[in-house]
Scaffold this motif. Structure first.
Motif, short mmCIF file in Angstrom:
data_model
loop_
_atom_site.label_atom_id
_atom_site.label_comp_id
_atom_site.label_asym_id
_atom_site.label_seq_id
_atom_site.Cartn_x
_atom_site.Cartn_y
_atom_site.Cartn_z
N SER A 106 -6.58 3.45 2.02
CA SER A 106 -6.06 3.45 0.66
C SER A 106 -4.68 4.08 0.66
O SER A 106 -4.42 5.03 1.40
CB SER A 106 -7.00 4.24 -0.26
N LEU A 107 -3.81 3.57 -0.17
CA LEU A 107 -2.50 4.18 -0.33
C LEU A 107 -2.53 5.24 -1.41
O LEU A 107 -1.55 5.94 -1.62
CB LEU A 107 -1.46 3.10 -0.67
N ASP A 108 -3.66 5.38 -2.09
CA ASP A 108 -3.83 6.35 -3.16
C ASP A 108 -4.56 7.56 -2.60
O ASP A 108 -5.76 7.53 -2.34
CB ASP A 108 -4.62 5.72 -4.30
N ARG A 109 -3.87 8.66 -2.40
CA ARG A 109 -4.45 9.86 -1.78
C ARG A 109 -5.59 10.43 -2.62
O ARG A 109 -6.59 10.91 -2.09
CB ARG A 109 -3.35 10.91 -1.58
N VAL A 133 9.87 -1.43 -3.07
CA VAL A 133 9.26 -1.25 -1.77
C VAL A 133 8.44 -2.49 -1.49
O VAL A 133 7.67 -2.93 -2.35
CB VAL A 133 8.34 0.00 -1.75
N THR A 134 8.59 -3.04 -0.32
CA THR A 134 7.86 -4.24 0.04
C THR A 134 6.88 -3.91 1.16
O THR A 134 7.22 -3.19 2.10
CB THR A 134 8.83 -5.34 0.52
N VAL A 135 5.67 -4.44 1.04
CA VAL A 135 4.65 -4.21 2.06
C VAL A 135 4.22 -5.57 2.59
O VAL A 135 4.00 -6.51 1.83
CB VAL A 135 3.43 -3.48 1.45
#
Length: 60
Positions: A22-25, A4-6
């Protein structure tokens, strides 16, 4: 799926943004919880939020 590329553009210093995403829930939930505990402590006094194992005991 192997990767996955961001891509991020027009980034700002953390001090200049209103909310840090944050991508960490899990981490996001911890931040929300800390904010709620801070509000409760301001409204009802320090130590009002404590572990359930200590419920019913007044340590403060």
């Amino acid at each position: 799926m192997r990767a996955v590329t961001v891509r991020a553009e027009q980034l700002l210093d953390a001090g200049k943004v209103v909310e840090q995403i944050s991508l960490d829930r899990t981490e996001e939930n911890v931040r929300l919880l800390e904010s709620a505990v801070d509000r409760a402590n301001r409204r009802f006094g320090p130590g009002v939020v404590r572990p359930a194992a200590l419920a019913g005991r007044r340590t403060a």
